[in-house]
Scaffold this motif. Sequence first.
Motif, PDB file in Angstrom:
ATOM      1  N   LEU A  65      41.045 -82.241  -8.265  1.00 13.65           N
ATOM      2  CA  LEU A  65      40.248 -83.025  -8.878  1.00 13.65           C
ATOM      3  C   LEU A  65      38.842 -82.475  -8.374  1.00 13.65           C
ATOM      4  O   LEU A  65      38.766 -82.612  -6.987  1.00 13.65           O
ATOM      5  N   ILE A  94      40.730 -80.957 -13.010  1.00  7.03           N
ATOM      6  CA  ILE A  94      40.322 -81.968 -13.507  1.00  7.03           C
ATOM      7  C   ILE A  94      38.830 -82.269 -13.106  1.00  7.03           C
ATOM      8  O   ILE A  94      38.643 -82.306 -11.637  1.00  7.03           O
ATOM      9  N   LEU A  96      36.121 -84.426 -12.080  1.00  7.11           N
ATOM     10  CA  LEU A  96      35.911 -85.753 -11.867  1.00  7.11           C
ATOM     11  C   LEU A  96      34.336 -85.990 -11.087  1.00  7.11           C
ATOM     12  O   LEU A  96      34.335 -85.678  -9.977  1.00  7.11           O
ATOM     13  N   SER A 115      40.454 -80.816 -17.906  1.00  6.43           N
ATOM     14  CA  SER A 115      39.864 -82.174 -18.407  1.00  6.43           C
ATOM     15  C   SER A 115      38.653 -82.555 -17.919  1.00  6.43           C
ATOM     16  O   SER A 115      38.258 -82.020 -16.700  1.00  6.43           O
ATOM     17  N   ILE A 133      45.584 -90.881 -14.641  1.00  6.24           N
ATOM     18  CA  ILE A 133      45.777 -89.144 -14.119  1.00  6.24           C
ATOM     19  C   ILE A 133      47.158 -89.069 -13.758  1.00  6.24           C
ATOM     20  O   ILE A 133      47.687 -88.055 -14.244  1.00  6.24           O
ATOM     21  N   GLU A 134      47.677 -90.008 -13.108  1.00  7.60           N
ATOM     22  CA  GLU A 134      49.043 -89.952 -12.341  1.00  7.60           C
ATOM     23  C   GLU A 134      50.126 -89.744 -13.360  1.00  7.60           C
ATOM     24  O   GLU A 134      50.853 -89.117 -13.526  1.00  7.60           O
ATOM     25  N   TRP A 137      49.586 -86.668 -15.520  1.00 10.24           N
ATOM     26  CA  TRP A 137      50.017 -85.183 -15.076  1.00 10.24           C
ATOM     27  C   TRP A 137      51.225 -85.142 -14.335  1.00 10.24           C
ATOM     28  O   TRP A 137      51.537 -83.946 -14.114  1.00 10.24           O
TER      29      TRP A 137
END
Length: 146
Positions: A65, A94, A96, A115, A133-134, A137
């Motif tokens: 992240l 990702i 973020l 993403s 997210i969890e 992914w």
Amino acid sequence: MQHEEKSVEILLVEDNPADVHLLQEAFQESRIANHLSVVKDGELAMDFLYHRGEYAAVPRPDLVLLDIGLPKKSGLEVLAEIKDDPGLRRIPVIMLTTSKAEADILMSYDLHANSFITKPVHLHELFEVVRQIEEFWFEIVKLPPR
């Protein structure tokens, strides 16, 4: 679905202590076993990923992240380095970030971010983003082996 005995390794690259605290809290509430490592700048992120210095024994993350506005090396520079390295490029990244700038979104995808998520302002929305997210992914997607 992820087995409880296998903890998911997540690297959070974030320089804002308040955001770090909130994200740590959100991941602690997770129903998925995870270990969240945190570094506060882009150079430390690369040290972590290359197992340099104090990060020599850290596990390879299953997911990164990454904030854009980081000291020492920007998130976009970190992303470019990750995706340019054959040994790291398979790790999903990702973005973020608080940024909503079209240029940041386009550059992130040009550099092969997996993403781009703009951090929500409200706590309950942040917890929901972490949950999604969890779920995506670690429950739906098949990740490459470490």
